[in-house]
Design a protein around this motif. Structure first.
Motif, short mmCIF file in Angstrom:
data_model
loop_
_atom_site.label_atom_id
_atom_site.label_comp_id
_atom_site.label_asym_id
_atom_site.label_seq_id
_atom_site.Cartn_x
_atom_site.Cartn_y
_atom_site.Cartn_z
N VAL A 1 0.85 -1.20 0.00
CA VAL A 1 0.00 0.00 0.00
C VAL A 1 0.89 1.25 0.00
O VAL A 1 0.64 2.21 -0.76
CB VAL A 1 -0.96 0.00 1.22
N ALA A 2 1.95 1.24 0.81
CA ALA A 2 2.86 2.40 0.87
C ALA A 2 3.51 2.64 -0.50
O ALA A 2 3.63 3.79 -0.94
CB ALA A 2 3.94 2.15 1.93
N THR A 3 3.90 1.57 -1.17
CA THR A 3 4.51 1.70 -2.51
C THR A 3 3.52 2.30 -3.50
O THR A 3 3.86 3.22 -4.26
CB THR A 3 4.99 0.31 -3.02
N VAL A 4 2.27 1.79 -3.47
CA VAL A 4 1.26 2.27 -4.41
C VAL A 4 0.93 3.75 -4.14
O VAL A 4 0.78 4.54 -5.08
CB VAL A 4 -0.01 1.38 -4.36
N VAL B 1 3.23 10.04 -9.77
CA VAL B 1 2.69 10.28 -11.11
C VAL B 1 1.80 11.52 -11.15
O VAL B 1 1.70 12.17 -12.19
CB VAL B 1 1.94 9.05 -11.68
N THR B 2 1.15 11.86 -10.03
CA THR B 2 0.30 13.06 -10.05
C THR B 2 1.14 14.33 -9.91
O THR B 2 0.73 15.39 -10.39
CB THR B 2 -0.77 13.02 -8.94
N THR B 3 2.32 14.24 -9.28
CA THR B 3 3.16 15.43 -9.12
C THR B 3 4.36 15.42 -10.06
O THR B 3 5.18 16.34 -10.02
CB THR B 3 3.68 15.54 -7.67
N ASN B 4 4.47 14.36 -10.88
CA ASN B 4 5.60 14.25 -11.82
C ASN B 4 6.93 14.31 -11.08
O ASN B 4 7.85 15.04 -11.48
CB ASN B 4 5.52 15.40 -12.83
N LEU C 1 10.06 3.05 -4.76
CA LEU C 1 11.02 1.95 -4.93
C LEU C 1 11.60 1.53 -3.58
O LEU C 1 11.76 0.34 -3.31
CB LEU C 1 12.13 2.38 -5.90
N LEU C 2 11.91 2.53 -2.73
CA LEU C 2 12.48 2.22 -1.42
C LEU C 2 11.46 1.52 -0.52
O LEU C 2 11.82 0.61 0.25
CB LEU C 2 13.01 3.50 -0.75
N LEU D 1 4.66 -0.91 -11.54
CA LEU D 1 4.23 0.48 -11.41
C LEU D 1 5.43 1.42 -11.49
O LEU D 1 5.43 2.38 -12.27
CB LEU D 1 3.49 0.69 -10.08
N VAL D 2 6.46 1.14 -10.69
CA VAL D 2 7.60 2.05 -10.60
C VAL D 2 8.35 2.10 -11.93
O VAL D 2 8.67 3.19 -12.44
CB VAL D 2 8.54 1.63 -9.44
N VAL D 3 8.64 0.93 -12.51
CA VAL D 3 9.46 0.90 -13.73
C VAL D 3 8.74 1.52 -14.92
O VAL D 3 9.32 2.32 -15.66
CB VAL D 3 9.93 -0.54 -14.04
N THR D 4 7.45 1.19 -15.10
CA THR D 4 6.76 1.75 -16.27
C THR D 4 6.61 3.27 -16.14
O THR D 4 6.76 3.99 -17.14
CB THR D 4 5.37 1.11 -16.47
N SER D 5 6.36 3.77 -14.93
CA SER D 5 6.25 5.22 -14.76
C SER D 5 7.61 5.89 -14.99
O SER D 5 7.69 6.97 -15.59
CB SER D 5 5.74 5.56 -13.35
N TYR D 6 8.68 5.24 -14.50
CA TYR D 6 10.01 5.80 -14.69
C TYR D 6 10.37 5.89 -16.17
O TYR D 6 10.88 6.90 -16.64
CB TYR D 6 11.05 4.97 -13.94
N VAL D 7 10.05 4.84 -16.91
CA VAL D 7 10.37 4.81 -18.35
C VAL D 7 9.57 5.87 -19.11
O VAL D 7 10.08 6.49 -20.05
CB VAL D 7 10.12 3.40 -18.92
#
Ligand SMILES: [Zn+2]
Length: 225
Positions: free
Chosen positions: A36-39, A46-49, A58-59, A96-102
């Protein structure tokens, strides 16, 4: 996949006869909280870019993933349900993290694509393969095959498999270096997957992984998965 309540305890750490199955454990709660914390951190990112919040996500995943497994081993509350939920939570978090980062950093796409194929497909297949035997988690895969265990779930292998590509990317920014490393990890996973697929599958789960291996070797069932 249920284990007979009358299974004789074998004394091996990691065999299912050593511990009754349940899902409401403290380590599984840690898995839920860290996911939940990761999400949440990802949603803020993603909302604040914000790359900072993406790193926070990721952490949350990394630290939480170490924490739930360590807690489970420390208090002797490892369960197959917990291990499977952990695998699924890991894939959600990483995707979630990798696709948003890419999306924000397109040059990272080549190593990310190789890494995701490795982590979401091959590594998930390997990590769930422990359920074919009477094992509590992949951490005891050494009872089945020492080579696959050493390459995938020994402490150094875990660190290298999950973080090396990310660290090389963050340290060098070299798409080529990160892609080559991701491909090397993918190669190790592919080798391991072929090796696991060739292991004799036990017809029934005895509650003891060592007994499973002996009975499968004595009367091999056709590998159908
Ligand atoms: Zn055993």
């Amino acid at each position: 996949m249920t284990v007979s309540a009358t299974a004789i305890r074998c004394g091996h750490r990691g065999c299912t006869c050593e511990f009754g199955e349940q899902w409401g454990t403290a380590p599984t709660l840690v898995t839920a909280v860290r996911t939940v914390a990761t999400v949440v951190a990802w949603a803020v990112a993603v909302t604040t870019n914000s790359d900072g919040w993406l790193l926070a996500a990721l952490l949350c995943y990394w630290i939480g993933d170490i924490a739930d497994g360590s807690l489970a081993r420390l208090i002797n509350r490892e369960t197959r349900t917990g291990a499977v939920l952990d695998v699924l939570a890991d894939r959600l978090s990483i995707c979630l993290v990798v696709t948003s980062y890419v999306t924000a950093h397109p040059p990272a796409a080549p190593p990310a694509a190789v890494f995701l194929a490795q982590f979401v497909v091959l590594d998930a297949y390997l990590t769930l393969a422990f359920t074919r035997w009477s094992l509590l988690s992949p951490n005891y895969f050494g009872l089945i095959d020492a080579t696959v265990y050493r390459l995938n779930w020994s402490p150094p292998a875990k660190v290298i498999n999950t973080s090396a590509v990310v660290l090389v990317w963050l340290a060098t920014g070299s798409s080529m270096a990160a892609t080559v490393l991701a491909a090397a990890v993918l190669g190790v996973k592919a080798f391991s997957a072929v090796r696991v697929a060739q292991l004799p599958v036990p017809r029934v789960l005895s509650g003891c992984a060592v007994r499973d291996v002996h009975s499968a070797a004595a009367s091999p069932a056709t590998a159908s998965t």
